[in-house]
Design a protein around this motif. Structure first.
Motif, PDB file in Angstrom:
ATOM      1  N   THR A 173       0.834  -1.196   0.000  1.00  0.00           N
ATOM      2  CA  THR A 173       0.000   0.000   0.000  1.00  0.00           C
ATOM      3  C   THR A 173       0.872   1.250   0.000  1.00  0.00           C
ATOM      4  OG1 THR A 173      -1.590  -1.227   1.327  1.00  0.00           O
ATOM      5  CG2 THR A 173      -1.879   1.163   1.193  1.00  0.00           C
ATOM      6  N   ALA A 174       0.525   2.224  -0.825  1.00  0.00           N
ATOM      7  CA  ALA A 174       1.285   3.478  -0.881  1.00  0.00           C
ATOM      8  C   ALA A 174       0.318   4.636  -1.086  1.00  0.00           C
ATOM      9  CB  ALA A 174       2.330   3.426  -1.990  1.00  0.00           C
ATOM     10  N   ASP A 175       0.870   5.803  -1.222  1.00  0.00           N
ATOM     11  CA  ASP A 175       0.099   7.014  -1.461  1.00  0.00           C
ATOM     12  C   ASP A 175      -0.093   7.186  -2.960  1.00  0.00           C
ATOM     13  OD1 ASP A 175      -1.100   9.472  -1.449  1.00  0.00           O
ATOM     14  OD2 ASP A 175       0.544  10.546  -0.473  1.00  0.00           O
ATOM     15  N   GLU A 176      -1.343   7.015  -3.427  1.00  0.00           N
ATOM     16  CA  GLU A 176      -1.684   7.078  -4.848  1.00  0.00           C
ATOM     17  C   GLU A 176      -0.861   6.081  -5.665  1.00  0.00           C
ATOM     18  OE1 GLU A 176      -1.320  11.199  -5.947  1.00  0.00           O
ATOM     19  OE2 GLU A 176      -3.346  11.647  -5.223  1.00  0.00           O
TER      20      GLU A 176
ATOM     21  N   VAL B 231       0.016   1.466  -5.862  1.00  0.00           N
ATOM     22  CA  VAL B 231      -0.013   0.111  -5.331  1.00  0.00           C
ATOM     23  C   VAL B 231       1.129  -0.663  -5.986  1.00  0.00           C
ATOM     24  CG1 VAL B 231      -1.303  -2.047  -5.170  1.00  0.00           C
ATOM     25  CG2 VAL B 231      -2.508   0.135  -4.941  1.00  0.00           C
TER      26      VAL B 231
ATOM     27  N   THR C 235       0.185   3.220 -10.686  1.00  0.00           N
ATOM     28  CA  THR C 235       0.036   4.617 -10.268  1.00  0.00           C
ATOM     29  C   THR C 235      -1.282   5.226 -10.749  1.00  0.00           C
ATOM     30  OG1 THR C 235       1.280   5.343 -12.219  1.00  0.00           O
ATOM     31  CG2 THR C 235       2.521   5.007 -10.173  1.00  0.00           C
TER      32      THR C 235
ATOM     33  N   ASN D 288      -6.671   7.293  -4.038  1.00  0.00           N
ATOM     34  CA  ASN D 288      -6.648   6.992  -2.611  1.00  0.00           C
ATOM     35  C   ASN D 288      -8.058   6.740  -2.085  1.00  0.00           C
ATOM     36  OD1 ASN D 288      -3.888   7.154  -2.281  1.00  0.00           O
ATOM     37  ND2 ASN D 288      -3.894   9.278  -1.629  1.00  0.00           N
TER      38      ASN D 288
ATOM     39  N   ASP E 276      -5.993  -4.127  -2.624  1.00  0.00           N
ATOM     40  CA  ASP E 276      -5.268  -3.048  -1.976  1.00  0.00           C
ATOM     41  C   ASP E 276      -6.063  -1.762  -2.030  1.00  0.00           C
ATOM     42  OD1 ASP E 276      -2.955  -1.422  -1.020  1.00  0.00           O
ATOM     43  OD2 ASP E 276      -1.896  -3.276  -1.476  1.00  0.00           O
TER      44      ASP E 276
ATOM     45  N   PRO F 293      -5.015   2.120  -1.644  1.00  0.00           N
ATOM     46  CA  PRO F 293      -4.020   3.173  -1.404  1.00  0.00           C
ATOM     47  C   PRO F 293      -4.591   4.279  -0.530  1.00  0.00           C
ATOM     48  CG  PRO F 293      -4.884   3.313  -3.642  1.00  0.00           C
ATOM     49  CD  PRO F 293      -5.412   2.033  -3.061  1.00  0.00           C
ATOM     50  N   ARG F 294      -3.698   4.960   0.219  1.00  0.00           N
ATOM     51  CA  ARG F 294      -4.132   6.019   1.134  1.00  0.00           C
ATOM     52  C   ARG F 294      -3.054   7.078   1.235  1.00  0.00           C
ATOM     53  NH1 ARG F 294      -0.067   5.347   2.456  1.00  0.00           N
ATOM     54  NH2 ARG F 294       0.979   4.126   4.025  1.00  0.00           N
TER      55      ARG F 294
ATOM     56  N   GLN G  56      -6.065   6.186   6.433  1.00  0.00           N
ATOM     57  CA  GLN G  56      -6.892   5.406   5.512  1.00  0.00           C
ATOM     58  C   GLN G  56      -8.257   6.078   5.359  1.00  0.00           C
ATOM     59  OE1 GLN G  56      -7.865   3.863   2.838  1.00  0.00           O
ATOM     60  NE2 GLN G  56      -6.348   2.285   3.372  1.00  0.00           N
TER      61      GLN G  56
ATOM     62  N   LYS H 128      -0.475  -0.108   5.731  1.00  0.00           N
ATOM     63  CA  LYS H 128       0.678  -0.372   4.878  1.00  0.00           C
ATOM     64  C   LYS H 128       0.972  -1.850   4.931  1.00  0.00           C
ATOM     65  CE  LYS H 128       4.347   1.325   2.507  1.00  0.00           C
ATOM     66  NZ  LYS H 128       4.322   2.370   1.485  1.00  0.00           N
TER      67      LYS H 128
END
Length: 279
Positions: A43-46, A48, A91, A95, A122, A124-125, A254, A263
């Motif tokens: 999990t990532a910011d904007e 996966v 990408t 989120n 997943d 993303p957040r 989240q 994450k």
């Protein structure tokens, strides 16, 4: 994947002087490769990150990554990854939205496997780093933090989630949650921001204030817009800025209500595996 198959073909029965004659023909059949296994995600910011195990056949040529917004239904092709690479980053995500991923493999002849029964899901957040807040006593206008917006706010505002309080008598820093029905839990020392992947489903302490310790990870349960949301804060530095107590931290929030995922790193039991019998 090519396999040599011997086809014993009876060309004909030729009875010449009591003698029977047969012929043997060798034919190459091109088999379809199996789909990848061990699919997992980060999990990532904007974004996966997708990982999988390599398919162990001699003529494997690549992998196709498919995505959907539900476990069932039509999965759309998103990426073509050449072997031996076994990772890809998506990408084109938003989120708070949940995505499902399945993969197939193909060989040098272009034969593509079925989609994997195993899949990764997943959500993303947003996250942030190097944020700083100060003891609320010194400047209430700027010393609270809103994890939903990811910005500094008044410590006593409706938008504030956490604020800092330094106890002179104890010589200790404390993280306070703004409202009584908010929860915060100390998960202990963390070597890395990614050490905590999920917020706990229960067992929350019920305290509104907890000592801030450098290097510790804190997980929060917050009620926003009438629904529960989860977040984490990693304290990276506690210091005094011209005698004003301050805390530097990283955070992740989240925005998907009720989703405890913060994450996930490869190797954690995140992905879902479904085992089926061979057809």
């Amino acid at each position: 994947m090519r396999k040599l198959v011997i086809l014993g073909l009876l060309a004909g029965l030729i009875f010449v002087a009591g003698c029977e004659k047969t012929t043997t023909e060798y034919v190459y059949l091109d088999e379809y490769p199996p789909p990848p296994s061990g699919i997992t995600s980060v999990t990532a910011d904007e974004a996966v990150y997708i990982y999988w195990h390599p398919v162990e056949v001699d003529d494997i040529d690549g992998y196709l990554v498919y995505r959907n917004t539900s476990e069932t239904g039509t999965f759309t092709l998103k990426a073509d990854i050449s072997h031996p690479d076994t990772d890809w980053v998506d990408t084109e995500v938003i989120n708070g939205n949940t995505y499902y991923y399945r993969l197939s493999a193909y060989d040098e002849s272009g034969n593509e496997s079925d989609l994997s029964e195993a899949f990764a899901m997943d959500t993303p957040r947003p996250e942030g780093f190097d944020e700083v807040i100060y003891d609320y006593y010194y400047d209430p206008n700027h010393y609270g933090f809103d994890l939903y917006l990811g910005e500094v706010v008044r410590w006593d505002s409706e938008d504030c989630d956490i604020y800092l309080d330094y106890d002179v008598l104890l010589d200790a820093f404390f993280i306070n949650v703004r409202f009584e029905d908010y929860y915060i839990q100390d998960f202990g020392y963390a070597d890395d921001f990614d050490d905590v992947g999920y917020a706990p489903p229960d067992g929350w302490s019920g305290f509104n204030s907890i000592e801030a310790i450098e290097g510790h990870m804190y997980v929060l349960k917050l009620r926003h817009f009438g629904e529960w949301h989860y977040a984490r804060v990693w304290v990276t530095d506690l210091f005094f800025d011209y005698d004003v107590p301050a805390m530097e931290f990283a955070w992740a929030y989240q925005i998907d209500p009720g989703n405890r995922e913060l994450k996930i790193v490869p190797g954690m039991p995140k992905h879902v595996e479904t085992i089926v019998q061979d057809n």
